[in-house]
Design an enzyme around this catalytic site. Structure first.
Site, short mmCIF file in Angstrom:
data_model
loop_
_atom_site.label_atom_id
_atom_site.label_comp_id
_atom_site.label_asym_id
_atom_site.label_seq_id
_atom_site.Cartn_x
_atom_site.Cartn_y
_atom_site.Cartn_z
CG ASP A 161 7.12 12.09 -3.79
OD1 ASP A 161 6.37 12.65 -2.79
OD2 ASP A 161 7.91 11.71 -2.85
CE LYS A 201 8.02 13.48 0.06
NZ LYS A 201 7.73 11.85 -0.04
N GLY A 252 0.76 -1.61 -0.09
CA GLY A 252 -0.03 0.45 0.39
C GLY A 252 1.00 1.45 -0.05
#
Ligand SMILES: NC(=O)c1ccc[n+]([C@@H]2O[C@H](COP(=O)([O-])OP(=O)(O)OC[C@H]3O[C@@H](n4cnc5c(N)ncnc54)[C@H](OP(=O)(O)O)[C@@H]3O)[C@@H](O)[C@H]2O)c1
Length: 342
Positions: free
Chosen positions: A228, A232, A214
Site C-alpha cells: 500500500d 502511494k 477494522g
C-alpha cells in the site's frame, strides 16, 4: 454531457460499493443542494459490486441512493434496479456515463478489476476518478497517455493520503520547483501498529487491536509487506516527475515483529516510504523520538518533501477512512465540472 457556462450535468457510474463507494454515495446525497448551487447536476446512473449492478438510466433519486447504501454487501443485483452479472464494463458501454468513480479493491498483481474499468472508460472518452490505487501504481504513463489521446481527465486525489490534499499541493503549489526527496508515513495501519508498540503492547497484541479497530486490510500483506505505501509512493513520484515507475520497482522490506527490539525510550521506528536519487523504497527505519516523524502517531500520515530551494515541506493529516476518501472524490468531481465549464 451538457456543459453550459453556468451549469454542468454529469452522469456517474460508481464501480465498487464497499466502504468508499457507500460513503461517497451518502456524501453526494448530503451535498446535493450545495452542488446544485455550484451549478453541478450529478446523476448516478449505475452502481456495481462484485456480483452485479443497479441501473437507472435517468438517475437514482436521493432517496433511492440512500436505500441502496443500506443494501447488504454484494446485494445490488437483488434490488429492484438490480441486474445480476451486470459489470462495470457493461455499464460503461451501455450507459456511456460522463464519469467513472473507480473504487474496487486495489490488486497490485494484475491491477484488476480496476485496470480494465479504467481502460474501457478512457476508450469511451469517459472521465475517471480513482480511489483504487492499483491501476496507477502499475500503468501510470499508459493511463495518462490514453486519457490525453481521448480528451479525458483522470483524477486520483483519494489514492494518496485520502482526505488530505497532498496531491493538490504537489500539482498546483510546487509547479517549477524541483523536489529532491520524498520521505513519508503513507500507511495508517502500520503506523497505528508502531504506535501501539511504543505504548508497550506486544506485536501480536498490536495486530489484534488494529484488526479489532477494522483498519487492517482483508489481505494483511498490503499493509505489512508495504504494498500500500509502495503504491502511494509510486503515484506521488510519477505525478511529480512525470515518470513511469511501477509498484514492482519499489524495494520493500516488510514490517515484522523484529521491530519490537528497535524501540526503546530514546528511539522508535517508522515505516517509511522514501524516494531519493531515483530509488524508491519502503522500509522500517529507526528514528530518534525527537524526530518530527516520530510525533506522527496512530493512523495519521505525513509526507516530507525537500525542494531545490532547500525548504522542507511537511504535510500531515488523515490518510484513509470512508468519509475522508469520499471528500477527496467529491473534490475531484468538482474539478472535472469546473474544467468542463471552462
Ligand atoms: N477505505 C479507505 O479508507 C480507502 C482510502 C483510500 C483508498 N481506498 C481504496 O479504495 C478502494 C475501495 O476501498 P473500500 O475500502 O471501499 O473497499 P471495499 O470495502 O472492499 O469495497 C470494494 C467494493 O468493490 C466491489 N468489487 C469487487 N470486485 C468488483 C468488480 N469486479 N466490479 C465491481 N465492483 C467490484 C466489492 O463488491 P462486493 O460488495 O460484492 O464485495 C465492494 O463493493 C480500494 O482500492 C482501496 O484501496 C480506500
Amino acid at each position: 454531457m451538457s456543459a453550459k457556462r453556468e451549469e454542468v450535468s454529469l452522469t456517474l457510474l460508481i464501480s465498487g460499493f464497499g466502504t468508499v463507494g457507500r460513503a461517497f454515495t451518502r456524501l453526494l446525497v448530503r451535498k446535493r443542494d450545495y452542488l446544485v448551487r455550484e451549478g453541478i447536476n450529478v446523476k448516478v446512473v449505475c452502481i456495481t459490486d462484485s456480483k452485479g449492478g443497479a441501473v437507472k438510466e435517468d438517475g437514482f433519486t436521493a432517496e433511492e441512493l440512500m436505500e441502496l447504501t443500506k443494501v447488504k454487501r454484494s446485494g445490488l443485483s437483488e434490488t429492484k434496479w438490480g441486474i445480476r452479472g451486470f459489470t462495470t464494463t457493461d455499464g460503461l458501454d451501455k450507459l456511456k456515463p460522463d464519469v467513472l468513480i473507480e473504487v474496487t479493491p486495489s490488486n497490485y498483481e494484475t491491477g484488476e478489476p480496476g485496470l480494465q474499468h479504467v481502460m474501457r472508460a478512457l476508450e469511451n472518452s469517459c472521465h475517471v476518478i480513482l480511489a483504487n490505487k492499483a491501476p496507477l501504481a502499475l500503468k501510470f504513463k499508459y493511463i495518462m497517455s490514453l486519457a490525453k489521446r481521448k480528451g479525458s481527465l483522470v483524477k486520483y486525489k483519494a489514492t494518496v493520503m485520502a482526505g488530505t490534499p497532498l496531491l493538490d499541493l504537489i500539482i498546483h503549489g510546487l509547479k517549477g520547483a524541483k523536489v529532491l526527496y520524498i520521505k513519508g508515513i503513507l500507511n495508517g495501519t502500520t503506523n497505528f501498529i508502531l504506535s501501539c508498540l511504543e505504548r508497550g503492547l506486544g506485536w501480536d497484541e498490536a495486530l489484534h487491536v488494529a484488526r479489532e479497530k477494522g483498519i487492517m486490510e482483508a489481505d494483511p500483506r498490503l499493509d505489512l509487506e508495504g504494498w500500500d505505501p509502495a503504491a502511494k509512493l509510486v503515484i506521488l513520484v510519477n505525478t511529480i516527475y512525470d515518470s513511469d515507475y511501477s509498484v514492482k520497482d519499489v524495494k520493500r522490506k516488510s514490517l515484522t515483529k523484529e521491530v519490537v527490539r528497535l524501540i526503546d525510550d530514546e528511539f522508535t521506528v517508522r515505516y517509511l516510504a522514501i524516494f531519493e536519487k531515483g530509488q524508491l523504497k519502503v522500509e522500517p527505519v529507526r528514528i530518534h523520538r525527537s524526530d518530527f516523524l516520530a510525533q506522527v502517531k496512530n493512523t495519521y500520515n505525513c509526507v516530507e518533501l525537500r525542494t531545490e530551494y532547500d525548504n522542507v515541506i511537511r504535510i500531515l493529516g488523515k490518510g484513509a477512512g470512508g468519509t475522508e476518501t469520499a471528500f477527496s472524490i467529491l473534490s475531484d468531481l468538482m474539478s472535472i465540472a469546473k474544467y468542463l465549464r471552462g
